[in-house]
Design a protein around this motif. Structure first.
Motif, PDB file in Angstrom:
ATOM      1  N   LEU A  42      -2.392  -2.994 -13.111  1.00 26.19           N
ATOM      2  CA  LEU A  42      -3.289  -2.115 -12.361  1.00 26.19           C
ATOM      3  C   LEU A  42      -3.198  -2.480 -10.887  1.00 26.19           C
ATOM      4  O   LEU A  42      -3.348  -3.651 -10.516  1.00 26.19           O
ATOM      5  N   PHE A  43      -2.942  -1.476 -10.044  1.00 30.01           N
ATOM      6  CA  PHE A  43      -2.856  -1.679  -8.596  1.00 30.01           C
ATOM      7  C   PHE A  43      -3.665  -0.593  -7.890  1.00 30.01           C
ATOM      8  O   PHE A  43      -3.705   0.557  -8.349  1.00 30.01           O
ATOM      9  N   ALA A  44      -4.296  -0.968  -6.779  1.00 32.82           N
ATOM     10  CA  ALA A  44      -5.086  -0.019  -5.996  1.00 32.82           C
ATOM     11  C   ALA A  44      -4.869  -0.308  -4.518  1.00 32.82           C
ATOM     12  O   ALA A  44      -4.681  -1.469  -4.111  1.00 32.82           O
ATOM     13  N   ALA A  45      -4.905   0.748  -3.702  1.00 27.46           N
ATOM     14  CA  ALA A  45      -4.698   0.594  -2.264  1.00 27.46           C
ATOM     15  C   ALA A  45      -5.538   1.618  -1.522  1.00 27.46           C
ATOM     16  O   ALA A  45      -5.844   2.694  -2.045  1.00 27.46           O
ATOM     17  N   LEU A  49      -5.201  -1.836   2.874  1.00 29.77           N
ATOM     18  CA  LEU A  49      -5.687  -2.834   1.931  1.00 29.77           C
ATOM     19  C   LEU A  49      -5.040  -2.584   0.571  1.00 29.77           C
ATOM     20  O   LEU A  49      -4.946  -1.437   0.127  1.00 29.77           O
ATOM     21  N   PHE A  50      -4.614  -3.658  -0.082  1.00 33.81           N
ATOM     22  CA  PHE A  50      -3.890  -3.530  -1.349  1.00 33.81           C
ATOM     23  C   PHE A  50      -4.292  -4.658  -2.285  1.00 33.81           C
ATOM     24  O   PHE A  50      -4.417  -5.815  -1.874  1.00 33.81           O
ATOM     25  N   ALA A  89       0.820  -1.219   0.000  1.00 26.27           N
ATOM     26  CA  ALA A  89       0.000   0.000   0.000  1.00 26.27           C
ATOM     27  C   ALA A  89       0.850   1.264   0.000  1.00 26.27           C
ATOM     28  O   ALA A  89       0.517   2.256  -0.662  1.00 26.27           O
ATOM     29  N   ASP A  90       1.977   1.262   0.713  1.00 23.76           N
ATOM     30  CA  ASP A  90       2.825   2.457   0.777  1.00 23.76           C
ATOM     31  C   ASP A  90       3.431   2.819  -0.568  1.00 23.76           C
ATOM     32  O   ASP A  90       3.845   3.962  -0.765  1.00 23.76           O
ATOM     33  N   GLY A 101      -5.096   5.246  -3.403  1.00 15.51           N
ATOM     34  CA  GLY A 101      -4.326   5.526  -4.604  1.00 15.51           C
ATOM     35  C   GLY A 101      -4.480   4.409  -5.623  1.00 15.51           C
ATOM     36  O   GLY A 101      -4.837   3.280  -5.288  1.00 15.51           O
ATOM     37  N   VAL A 102      -4.236   4.748  -6.896  1.00 16.09           N
ATOM     38  CA  VAL A 102      -4.311   3.787  -8.001  1.00 16.09           C
ATOM     39  C   VAL A 102      -3.088   3.989  -8.892  1.00 16.09           C
ATOM     40  O   VAL A 102      -2.686   5.126  -9.154  1.00 16.09           O
TER      41      VAL A 102
END
Length: 232
Positions: free
Chosen positions: A62-65, A74-75, A33-34, A44-45
């Motif tokens: 594609l990543f989201a947290a 949560l990630f 997440a950081d 963030g995305v």
């Protein structure tokens, strides 16, 4: 893709990361997440993609947290890459160089008390490709060459508990419980039938499951003005 950073340590470093490695070690850290959430934000995305004409090939990630309060992170994310058989420097297609690969990652981090962190992680890697067991002849596969449609699956789940308090010189605790599964499925799709490779349509496979844990604690003290650390 998934790694956030990778260290390459070369040479006979026998004790770093507890590896006792002779040639060196290559530890990596996956995204978290950081790496997605900017300082002062709660979510963030991150997205990226590329395309190549030799094949052709394409890649997307594609990543989201999200951060829930101060104590829950949560990630979630994944990547997909598709590559057709590419051409060599002479313009000839190289058989068996195409593949489809997708990866997935999910993490949940909890901080139930000061200096304590509990993390659950799931990783998935899936690759589909064609392999063969003979050399090329004039840049092409012989008609008798055995070819396998292959699928490789690698899944990992971990649960960890860490405790780090800069004011505590006795306990600096790290612990991880993990499960890993490696599975390969192959089906013969072309080639001459034999007692070793079988007939077209015959499958072969293997699966390896591993369960393990790692736990260590570091204590620090000063002796005759020399700082010491003991890890068990």
């Amino acid at each position: 893709g998934l790694p956030a950073d990778v260290d390459v340590v070369r040479g006979p470093v026998s004790n770093i990361y507890g590896s006792r490695a002779i040639g060196g070690v290559v530890p990596s850290r996956t995204k978290d997440a950081d790496d997605i959430i900017k300082k002062g934000q709660t979510w963030g995305v991150e997205a990226s993609s590329d395309f190549g004409s030799n094949g052709p090939m394409g890649f997307g990630a594609l990543f989201a947290a999200a951060r829930v309060g101060q104590n829950v992170d949560l990630f979630l994310g994944g990547t997909y890459r598709a590559q057709s058989d590419y051409k060599d420097g002479n313009g000839d297609v190289v058989p068996g160089t195409g593949y489809d690969t997708w990866t997935g990652i999910a993490k949940a981090t909890f901080r139930p008390a000061d200096f304590h962190e509990v993390k659950f992680t799931g990783l998935n890697y899936n690759a589909d490709y064609t392999t063969y067991n003979t050399a090329l002849v004039n840049g092409a596969l012989p008609s008798t060459a055995t070819q396998y449609g292959s699928t490789v699956l690698n899944q990992t789940a971990t649960a960890s508990w860490n405790y780090t308090n800069p004011n505590d010189n006795v306990f600096d605790w790290r612990s991880t419980l993990y499960w890993n599964k490696v599975k390969q499925d192959q089906i013969k799709v072309a080639g001459t039938a034999s007692s070793i490779t079988g007939a077209i349509g015959n499958p072969r496979y293997f699966t390896i499951n591993t369960v393990g844990f790692d736990a260590n604690n570091t204590s620090r003290f000063v002796w005759h003005h020399i700082r010491n650390a003991i890890t068990i």
